[in-house]
Design a protein around this motif. Structure first.
Motif, short mmCIF file in Angstrom:
data_model
loop_
_atom_site.label_atom_id
_atom_site.label_comp_id
_atom_site.label_asym_id
_atom_site.label_seq_id
_atom_site.Cartn_x
_atom_site.Cartn_y
_atom_site.Cartn_z
N UNK A 76 0.83 -1.21 0.00
CA UNK A 76 0.00 0.00 0.00
C UNK A 76 0.87 1.25 0.00
N UNK A 77 1.87 1.26 0.87
CA UNK A 77 2.77 2.42 0.94
C UNK A 77 3.49 2.62 -0.39
N UNK A 78 3.97 1.54 -0.99
CA UNK A 78 4.68 1.67 -2.26
C UNK A 78 3.76 2.20 -3.35
N UNK A 79 2.53 1.70 -3.42
CA UNK A 79 1.58 2.19 -4.42
C UNK A 79 1.31 3.68 -4.24
N UNK A 80 1.11 4.11 -3.00
CA UNK A 80 0.83 5.52 -2.76
C UNK A 80 2.05 6.40 -3.01
N UNK A 81 3.21 5.89 -2.71
CA UNK A 81 4.44 6.64 -3.01
C UNK A 81 4.60 6.82 -4.52
N UNK A 82 4.27 5.77 -5.28
CA UNK A 82 4.37 5.84 -6.74
C UNK A 82 3.41 6.88 -7.30
#
Length: 378
Positions: free
Chosen positions: A139-145
């Protein structure tokens, strides 16, 4: 995304110190962020306030202990940083809709053992925490992207103007992926605490697989667009492609891991449920035999009732648990309903014999509980 990502590092720190008093200031200082900046970034990436997330994690773990141990509510409250029984109860009810006492009573009523073996509790907790860790990371990686894509669009608006609709579509798809994962996260947190959630595991697995597939499709489309872009824009877009490609690869890896954890968690809970069902059937057989023995006395006119109960007992006693079906249990319960009605008629005629029939209701209730368990086939 590396585990060194500041917010992911922060999530790990929360898990490591979940029984301590955690503050926003402490977490922000640990990754050298200002309190205001940390709260804003955390909310954007995790989808919850810092203390809202911490409270939810504390209460989830506390709920597990309420369901799986005999420790007092106050002991569990103090263990997770609450000062009093009252404060813990208010927070618990606000988040879960019931008091800690009601929650424990519910789990006792649905048939989970009042005290699971320590090994089972530890494995349940380990599996669920691993799933939560993997989901949070993705989730964090998707939102960072998404955040980096929008930031890039703002800083290079002229170069990206021609591709604006494409990048907006990509960010929207990735945001929706993160939202789906957050919904899954909520369901996973309930799975180890609520047997009803087990029936949803096939749905969760499908959503996780679909999310990984969607991440791969998105990365492919980004790569395809870059290959067709103007030469001067290709190198400009390359860092963004690398992020989407990394997200897709991680989604595939984490999807497999999460599905494995979910299956293992399901198997563990099904195993406990089946053991409980087996014990309930044995208790039912014991009750049935006891009441049949009392009613089969030749000096009493209740031989027809004893014969009906004995037939059910012998059928149950002759088959293994894995061969028990929903239909057979339903038939047994319906037969017992008829027998119970006949017994009530006899009690009206001879009320002083009431105690002879007491075991029929217990026999029926034990079988009815077992019948309602979801793992039995038709």
């Amino acid at each position: 995304m590396s585990d060194k990502s500041p917010i992911f590092h922060s999530l790990a720190m929360i898990e490591e110190n979940i029984r301590e008093r955690i503050t926003v200031e402490m977490l922000a200082a640990d990754i050298n962020f200002s309190k205001y900046h940390y709260q804003r970034i955390f909310r954007e990436l995790v989808g919850d306030t810092v203390m809202g997330y911490v409270t939810r994690r504390k209460l989830f773990l506390a709920a597990g202990e309420l369901a799986g141990t005999k420790d007092s509510v106050l002991e569990i409250a103090l263990r997770y940083g609450y000062d009093s029984h009252e404060g813990f109860t208010r927070s618990f009810k606000a988040h879960l809709g019931v008091t800690p006492t009601e929650y424990r009573k519910y789990h006792s009523a649905i048939g989970f053992p009042e005290r699971r073996k320590e090994k089972s509790r530890m494995v349940y907790s380990k599996q669920t925490d691993e799933i939560i860790k993997e989901l949070n990371s993705l989730i964090v990686q998707a939102k960072e992207t998404v955040a980096d894509t929008r930031k890039f669009r703002r800083t290079d608006s002229q170069a990206l103007a021609f591709y604006g609709q494409f990048w907006e579509l990509v960010t929207e798809r990735t945001e929706k992926m993160a939202e789906k994962l957050q919904e899954i996260l909520k369901r996973v947190e309930m799975a180890a605490q609520n047997s009803d959630e087990i029936s949803a595991h096939f749905l969760l697995v499908k959503v996780i697989d679909d999310t990984a597939f969607e991440a791969n499709v998105t990365a492919f489309q980004v790569g395809l667009m870059i290959s067709r872009a103007m030469p001067e824009h290709q190198s400009l877009f390359q860092p963004l492609y690398a992020q989407y490609d990394s997200l897709a690869q991680n989604a595939q890896i984490k999807s497999r891991k999460i599905v494995d954890f979910l299956k293992e968690l399901s198997n563990l809970i099904f195993h406990d449920m089946r053991k409980q069902a087996e014990q309930r059937i044995q208790n039912a057989i014991k009750s049935g035999k006891a009441v049949a023995d009392k009613l089969s006395d030749s000096a009493l006119p209740y031989g027809y009732i004893a014969d009906g109960i004995t037939a059910i007992v012998e059928e149950l006693d002759s088959i293994a648990l894995e061969d028990v079906t929903l239909s057979s249990l339903t038939g047994a319960v319906l037969t017992l309903e008829t027998i119970d009605f006949a017994a009530c008629m006899d009690i009206l005629r001879t009320p002083h014999h009431r105690q002879l029939f007491d075991g029929i209701t217990n026999f029926k209730e034990e079988l009815d509980w077992t019948r309602q368990q979801s793992f039995f086939v038709i």
